[in-house]
Design an enzyme around this catalytic site. Structure first.
Site, PDB file in Angstrom:
ATOM      1  N   THR A   1      45.629  50.430  49.563  1.00  0.00           N
ATOM      2  CA  THR A   1      46.980  50.828  49.099  1.00  0.00           C
ATOM      3  C   THR A   1      47.885  49.946  49.005  1.00  0.00           C
ATOM      4  O   THR A   1      48.769  49.644  48.116  1.00  0.00           O
ATOM      5  CB  THR A   1      47.645  52.039  49.576  1.00  0.00           C
ATOM      6  OG1 THR A   1      46.236  52.997  49.697  1.00  0.00           O
ATOM      7  CG2 THR A   1      48.617  52.686  48.950  1.00  0.00           C
TER       8      THR A   1
ATOM      9  N   ALA B   1      47.378  47.193  46.438  1.00  0.00           N
ATOM     10  CA  ALA B   1      47.647  47.773  45.084  1.00  0.00           C
ATOM     11  C   ALA B   1      49.187  47.895  44.915  1.00  0.00           C
ATOM     12  O   ALA B   1      49.679  47.336  43.767  1.00  0.00           O
ATOM     13  CB  ALA B   1      47.020  48.927  44.993  1.00  0.00           C
TER      14      ALA B   1
ATOM     15  N   CYS C   1      42.141  38.461  47.213  1.00  0.00           N
ATOM     16  CA  CYS C   1      42.136  39.849  47.687  1.00  0.00           C
ATOM     17  C   CYS C   1      42.770  40.957  46.536  1.00  0.00           C
ATOM     18  O   CYS C   1      42.332  42.005  46.417  1.00  0.00           O
ATOM     19  CB  CYS C   1      42.834  40.118  49.031  1.00  0.00           C
ATOM     20  SG  CYS C   1      41.668  39.402  50.358  1.00  0.00           S
TER      21      CYS C   1
HETATM   22  N1  NAI Z   1      42.061  35.807  53.024  1.00  0.00           N
HETATM   23  C1  NAI Z   1      43.241  36.628  53.348  1.00  0.00           C
HETATM   24  O1  NAI Z   1      44.233  36.295  53.301  1.00  0.00           O
HETATM   25  C2  NAI Z   1      42.902  38.351  53.931  1.00  0.00           C
HETATM   26  C3  NAI Z   1      41.691  38.647  53.875  1.00  0.00           C
HETATM   27  N2  NAI Z   1      41.410  39.949  54.113  1.00  0.00           N
HETATM   28  C4  NAI Z   1      40.134  40.115  54.149  1.00  0.00           C
HETATM   29  O2  NAI Z   1      39.362  40.031  55.440  1.00  0.00           O
HETATM   30  C5  NAI Z   1      37.847  39.442  55.167  1.00  0.00           C
HETATM   31  C6  NAI Z   1      37.522  38.121  55.347  1.00  0.00           C
HETATM   32  O3  NAI Z   1      38.421  37.453  54.287  1.00  0.00           O
HETATM   33  P1  NAI Z   1      38.330  35.887  54.582  1.00  0.00           P
HETATM   34  O4  NAI Z   1      38.682  35.434  55.981  1.00  0.00           O
HETATM   35  O5  NAI Z   1      39.391  35.350  53.367  1.00  0.00           O
HETATM   36  O6  NAI Z   1      36.781  35.401  54.056  1.00  0.00           O
HETATM   37  P2  NAI Z   1      36.090  34.084  54.022  1.00  0.00           P
HETATM   38  O7  NAI Z   1      35.239  33.946  53.266  1.00  0.00           O
HETATM   39  O8  NAI Z   1      37.168  33.087  54.385  1.00  0.00           O
HETATM   40  O9  NAI Z   1      35.529  34.248  55.491  1.00  0.00           O
HETATM   41  C7  NAI Z   1      34.382  34.963  55.828  1.00  0.00           C
HETATM   42  C8  NAI Z   1      33.295  34.276  56.733  1.00  0.00           C
HETATM   43  O10 NAI Z   1      32.537  35.370  57.227  1.00  0.00           O
HETATM   44  C9  NAI Z   1      31.094  34.619  57.317  1.00  0.00           C
HETATM   45  N3  NAI Z   1      30.159  35.510  57.390  1.00  0.00           N
HETATM   46  C10 NAI Z   1      29.469  36.305  56.587  1.00  0.00           C
HETATM   47  N4  NAI Z   1      28.393  37.018  57.062  1.00  0.00           N
HETATM   48  C11 NAI Z   1      28.713  36.806  58.398  1.00  0.00           C
HETATM   49  C12 NAI Z   1      27.624  37.273  59.440  1.00  0.00           C
HETATM   50  N5  NAI Z   1      26.630  38.057  59.198  1.00  0.00           N
HETATM   51  N6  NAI Z   1      27.811  36.599  60.612  1.00  0.00           N
HETATM   52  C13 NAI Z   1      28.818  35.915  60.762  1.00  0.00           C
HETATM   53  N7  NAI Z   1      29.565  35.254  59.770  1.00  0.00           N
HETATM   54  C14 NAI Z   1      29.552  35.734  58.530  1.00  0.00           C
HETATM   55  C15 NAI Z   1      31.186  33.794  56.275  1.00  0.00           C
HETATM   56  O11 NAI Z   1      30.312  32.675  56.335  1.00  0.00           O
HETATM   57  C16 NAI Z   1      32.659  33.437  56.081  1.00  0.00           C
HETATM   58  O12 NAI Z   1      32.994  32.048  56.744  1.00  0.00           O
HETATM   59  C17 NAI Z   1      37.764  40.274  53.604  1.00  0.00           C
HETATM   60  O13 NAI Z   1      37.272  41.589  53.736  1.00  0.00           O
HETATM   61  C18 NAI Z   1      38.984  40.021  52.945  1.00  0.00           C
HETATM   62  O14 NAI Z   1      39.277  41.216  52.067  1.00  0.00           O
HETATM   63  C19 NAI Z   1      42.166  40.852  54.775  1.00  0.00           C
HETATM   64  C20 NAI Z   1      43.545  40.163  54.820  1.00  0.00           C
HETATM   65  C21 NAI Z   1      43.887  38.886  54.241  1.00  0.00           C
HETATM   66  O1  UGA Z   2      44.591  41.392  51.784  1.00  0.00           O
HETATM   67  C1  UGA Z   2      44.996  40.233  51.621  1.00  0.00           C
HETATM   68  O2  UGA Z   2      44.239  39.342  51.467  1.00  0.00           O
HETATM   69  C2  UGA Z   2      46.383  39.978  51.698  1.00  0.00           C
HETATM   70  O3  UGA Z   2      46.789  39.947  50.216  1.00  0.00           O
HETATM   71  C3  UGA Z   2      48.186  39.417  50.059  1.00  0.00           C
HETATM   72  O4  UGA Z   2      48.226  37.914  50.737  1.00  0.00           O
HETATM   73  P1  UGA Z   2      47.851  36.759  49.932  1.00  0.00           P
HETATM   74  O5  UGA Z   2      47.163  37.029  48.813  1.00  0.00           O
HETATM   75  O6  UGA Z   2      47.463  35.817  50.748  1.00  0.00           O
HETATM   76  O7  UGA Z   2      49.420  36.043  49.147  1.00  0.00           O
HETATM   77  P2  UGA Z   2      50.642  36.719  48.542  1.00  0.00           P
HETATM   78  O8  UGA Z   2      51.790  36.054  49.189  1.00  0.00           O
HETATM   79  O9  UGA Z   2      50.692  38.169  48.622  1.00  0.00           O
HETATM   80  O10 UGA Z   2      50.407  36.229  47.176  1.00  0.00           O
HETATM   81  C4  UGA Z   2      49.428  36.490  46.125  1.00  0.00           C
HETATM   82  C5  UGA Z   2      49.376  36.098  44.743  1.00  0.00           C
HETATM   83  O11 UGA Z   2      50.664  36.784  44.218  1.00  0.00           O
HETATM   84  C6  UGA Z   2      51.471  35.922  43.713  1.00  0.00           C
HETATM   85  N1  UGA Z   2      52.978  36.201  43.705  1.00  0.00           N
HETATM   86  C7  UGA Z   2      53.271  36.766  44.993  1.00  0.00           C
HETATM   87  C8  UGA Z   2      54.611  37.184  45.062  1.00  0.00           C
HETATM   88  C9  UGA Z   2      55.486  37.357  44.043  1.00  0.00           C
HETATM   89  O12 UGA Z   2      56.699  37.711  43.986  1.00  0.00           O
HETATM   90  N2  UGA Z   2      54.614  36.794  42.794  1.00  0.00           N
HETATM   91  C10 UGA Z   2      53.818  36.393  42.674  1.00  0.00           C
HETATM   92  O13 UGA Z   2      53.235  35.811  41.466  1.00  0.00           O
HETATM   93  C11 UGA Z   2      51.251  34.628  44.584  1.00  0.00           C
HETATM   94  O14 UGA Z   2      51.563  33.446  44.182  1.00  0.00           O
HETATM   95  C12 UGA Z   2      49.788  34.478  44.833  1.00  0.00           C
HETATM   96  O15 UGA Z   2      49.150  33.964  43.611  1.00  0.00           O
HETATM   97  C13 UGA Z   2      49.067  40.294  50.677  1.00  0.00           C
HETATM   98  O16 UGA Z   2      50.616  39.770  50.576  1.00  0.00           O
HETATM   99  C14 UGA Z   2      48.775  40.391  52.193  1.00  0.00           C
HETATM  100  O17 UGA Z   2      49.326  41.363  52.904  1.00  0.00           O
HETATM  101  C15 UGA Z   2      47.271  40.712  52.488  1.00  0.00           C
HETATM  102  O18 UGA Z   2      46.749  40.828  53.699  1.00  0.00           O
END
Ligand code: NAI
Ligand code: UGA
Length: 470
Positions: free
Chosen positions: A223, A226, A277
């Site tokens: 949520t 979204a 995401c």
């Molecule tokens: N990237 C972001 O800013 C955010 C991501 N999330 C969520 O967090 C989760 C992870 O996202 P990221 O860190 O961006 O993904 P990522 O792809 O950067 O990292 C995930 C890692 O998990 C590893 N992996 C996969 N299967 C595995 C296993 N069985 N054992 C050990 N390692 C394993 C992969 O090799 C990879 O390095 C996703 O569900 C994403 O939606 C939530 C908030 C922010």
């Molecule tokens: O679940 C996640 O992965 C994360 O997704 C977003 O974080 P992130 O995608 O890392 O970065 P944002 O700052 O949200 O920007 C997302 C995209 O929206 C764009 N954006 C952001 C803000 C804005 O006002 N306008 C806009 O075009 C950014 O340039 C970027 O392309 C959320 O902000 C985080 O709270 C969340 O944890």
């Protein structure tokens, strides 16, 4: 129960920074981050902190302090699971690209594998923490797998979604608006919640730590994303109307943002949101709504994605029409490739889709990004074209239309147009006079982030076109 040993499965953009901060703030807890990807773990262990696999302001300093003290990165998943009292699952949960739910549902195969591995290895009771973003009711699936394939030990499953944004991850973790912890309402569930609360309480105040039931916690994450993405699509939708009516989208955003009920943040019109995401999580939400037979609700949220795709396409189309209806053989410079500033992450970046449209029309794309490598840029395009089913030969030929530079001036030399795709601060500081002199005329700048000083650039002679600027 006082936690002494934490393991995190997944050393990516979430696992790496979140565990580094926990280790920093809880020196008495041993934190081991494991991953199947050997090169990723090797990069986390690199002596030269410039080579960490994730670029985040402040991250290198945190890693430098905690690594080797109580923070460890390893590929030995089994040993880390066995030793841990609490296991975070922070693996990737991408959109499914096959079978049932293809293109919409979250692919939970990596999460499921984690649960099976934990169940197989565990030789004591453990708390399992969902850190990955998951569809509501995944905790039930995990509990079932753990209970049915385990060796009779007790597993408490908590939901603790991550809200950090890339580029500001360390600050977001250190000064979180809130952390959310969902658990069962049973006595053991409440105890498990308290163990995790105690960890965050090392640096956050009780007001910042919210506890709920598991399902509310899981659903709150989808949520939140979204709602955030909805704001961007809303302002981007209005940007099109601004361009048609000579209203200025930044002025409109500032005017509505002063209403405290609306708020001023996250109203920056852009070429479209990217990142790993927003799209994935909204598609997942839409899929869930359809699954629960709520088509009106599904269609409502889906519109955010439709509008975002339109915004990226609209930007590319504006470049083509402004350049006299064709970009064939023309040099278009991209300033920025990352999906936002201060990150090296390019997943779902708008730049990928804008490049695709322009290449389709015959353009040459000349890219400069301060943190993204040529290899990554080409891999992004290759992945997109492979997903679309293009032959290898066709992909190789299209990749010849992409050039990557270490210097912005070189990238812009003899260009027909410059497009700003990422809001890197350094773009504002360039010597735009020299850039202008070395470009074909009329020299166009398409500012997909509205970061440049449009008046100044116009006075130099540029034809400058922003987003939502009449
Ligand atoms: N990237 C972001 O800013 C955010 C991501 N999330 C969520 O967090 C989760 C992870 O996202 P990221 O860190 O961006 O993904 P990522 O792809 O950067 O990292 C995930 C890692 O998990 C590893 N992996 C996969 N299967 C595995 C296993 N069985 N054992 C050990 N390692 C394993 C992969 O090799 C990879 O390095 C996703 O569900 C994403 O939606 C939530 C908030 C922010
Ligand atoms: O679940 C996640 O992965 C994360 O997704 C977003 O974080 P992130 O995608 O890392 O970065 P944002 O700052 O949200 O920007 C997302 C995209 O929206 C764009 N954006 C952001 C803000 C804005 O006002 N306008 C806009 O075009 C950014 O340039 C970027 O392309 C959320 O902000 C985080 O709270 C969340 O944890």
């Amino acid at each position: 129960m006082k936690i002494k040993n934490i393991c995190c499965l997944g050393a990516g953009y979430v696992g790496g920074p979140t565990m580094s901060v926990i280790a920093l703030k809880c020196p008495e807890i041993k934190v081991t981050v494991v991953d199947l990807n050997e090169s990723r773990i090797a990069a986390w262990n690199e002596e030269n902190l410039d080579n960490l696999p994730v670029y985040e302001p402040g991250l290198a300093e945190v890693v430098n302090e905690a690594r080797g003290r109580n923070l460890f990165f390893s590929t030995d998943v089994d040993s880390a699971i066995e030793a841990a009292d609490m296991i975070f699952i922070a693996v990737n949960t991408p959109t499914k690209n096959y079978g049932e739910g293809k293109g919409m549902a979250a692919d939970l195969k990596f999460v499921e594998l984690c649960a099976r591995q934990i169940a197989r290895i565990a030789k004591s009771d453990k708390i399992i923490v969902e850190k990955s973003t998951l569809p509501v009711r995944t905790a039930e699936t995990l509990q079932t797998i753990l209970d049915h394939t385990g060796n009779g030990y007790k597993f408490e499953v908590l939901s603790n979604p991550e809200f950090l944004a890339e580029g500001t991850a360390i600050n977001d973790l250190l000064n979180a608006d809130r952390v959310l912890i969902g658990g069962k309402q049973t006595e053991s569930g409440q105890k498990a919640i308290q163990s995790l609360v105690d960890i965050y309480a090392n640096w956050l105040s009780p007001k910042q730590i919210l506890t709920t039931n598991v399902w509310s916690s899981e659903l709150s994450k989808l949520t939140a994303n979204a709602f955030l993405a909805q704001r961007i699509s809303s302002i981007n939708a209005l940007s099109a109307l601004c361009e048609a009516t000579e209203a200025d989208v930044d002025e409109v955003a500032a005017a509505i943002g002063t209403d405290s009920r609306i708020g001023s943040k996250f109203l920056k019109a852009s070429v479209g949101f990217g990142g790993s995401c927003f799209q994935k999580d909204i598609l997942n939400l839409v899929y869930l709504c359809r699954y629960f037979n709520l088509p009106e609700v599904a269609n409502y949220w889906e519109q955010i994605i439709i509008l975002n795709d339109y915004q990226k396409y609209r930007f590319a189309k504006k470049i083509i029409t402004s350049l006299f209806n064709t970009v064939s053989g023309k040099k278009i410079t991209f300033l920025g490739w990352a999906f936002k500033k201060d990150t090296n992450d390019t997943r779902e970046s708008a730049s990928i889709y804008v490049a695709e449209h322009l290449i389709e029309d015959g353009a040459e794309i000349h890219v400069y990004d301060p943190k993204v490598s040529e290899q990554k840029i080409k891999a992004d395009m290759r992945y997109l074209w492979e997903e679309k089913g293009l032959t290898d030969q066709k992909i190789e030929s299209k990749l010849k239309q992409i050039f990557v530079y270490q210097s912005p001036l070189e990238a812009a030399h003899q260009a027909h147009a410059i497009a700003v795709l990422t809001e890197w601060d350094e773009f504002k500081t360039y010597d735009w006079n020299s850039i202008y002199i070395n470009m074909y005329k009329p020299a166009f700048v398409f500012d997909g982030r509205n970061i440049l000083d449009a008046e100044k650039l116009a006075s130099i002679g540029f034809q400058i076109k922003g987003i939502g600027k009449g």
